[in-house]
Design an enzyme around this catalytic site. Sequence first.
Site, short mmCIF file in Angstrom:
data_model
loop_
_atom_site.label_atom_id
_atom_site.label_comp_id
_atom_site.label_asym_id
_atom_site.label_seq_id
_atom_site.Cartn_x
_atom_site.Cartn_y
_atom_site.Cartn_z
N LYS A 63 1.97 4.24 7.46
CA LYS A 63 0.97 5.12 6.69
C LYS A 63 1.40 6.48 6.86
O LYS A 63 2.28 6.95 7.79
CB LYS A 63 -0.28 4.97 7.11
CG LYS A 63 -1.01 3.79 6.84
CD LYS A 63 -1.25 3.56 5.28
CE LYS A 63 -1.80 1.99 4.89
NZ LYS A 63 -0.83 0.94 5.40
N SER A 68 0.89 -1.14 0.10
CA SER A 68 -0.03 -0.29 -0.13
C SER A 68 0.93 1.42 -0.05
O SER A 68 0.30 2.29 0.09
CB SER A 68 -0.89 0.11 1.37
OG SER A 68 -0.20 0.36 2.39
#
Length: 232
Positions: free
Chosen positions: A190, A152
């Site tokens: 993230k 991701s």
Amino acid sequence: MLTRKQHELLMFIHERIQETGVSPSFDEMKEALDLASKSGIHRLITALEERGFIRRLAHRARALEVTKLPEQATAGAPRGRAGFKPDVIEGGGGVSAPVSAPANDTRELPLLGKIAAGTPIAAIQHEQDRLPVPESLLGKGDHYLLEIEGDSMIEAGILNGDLVVIRRGDTANNGEIVVALVEGEEATLKRLRRKGASIALEPANRLYETRIFGPDQVQVQGRLVGLMRRYH
């Protein structure tokens, strides 16, 4: 700046041209850098060409010209595996250009396990190993390593299997890539964004959605300062 392998290949090409008047063959370059295939050499040459260090001469076999050398260039071309280290990529708010560092100027950091760059997985594990990391990448503070699992963050240059260098801490600036502990159970890597009273954890892959949490649901456990990648 150049990665270690880009630097090694550039110096090997330069020294061979100085010695013989012609650039080395792809097979010679592959053997010198101890790579498994010539595809890795093609990628390194393309990267050097894009950065303006070499130029391909048209209509000539084995035609490479060194147009400039890095400031840190030193004598000594690669001679096999001895002294080779993983490529190091400097980090921060994102992952920036590759950098080189002296092989003997390192600090051993604990590898704490895997962290998801995708769906969060179990929280950070205990120390599994200790690996050398260039001091120039670290600076002040306490640091640790995590192995990336997932895709991701690929648009930030962070790939499955990479080792990320994390500076331990519980704060981060808006937009920095962090290790986030979600609801005390799941750790993920993230980009952190604060949106009013909420915290957004943004992926760097358009196939994944940004996740929004309350301020008491996310705990910052460190921020990204670097990345190491093994090619063989």
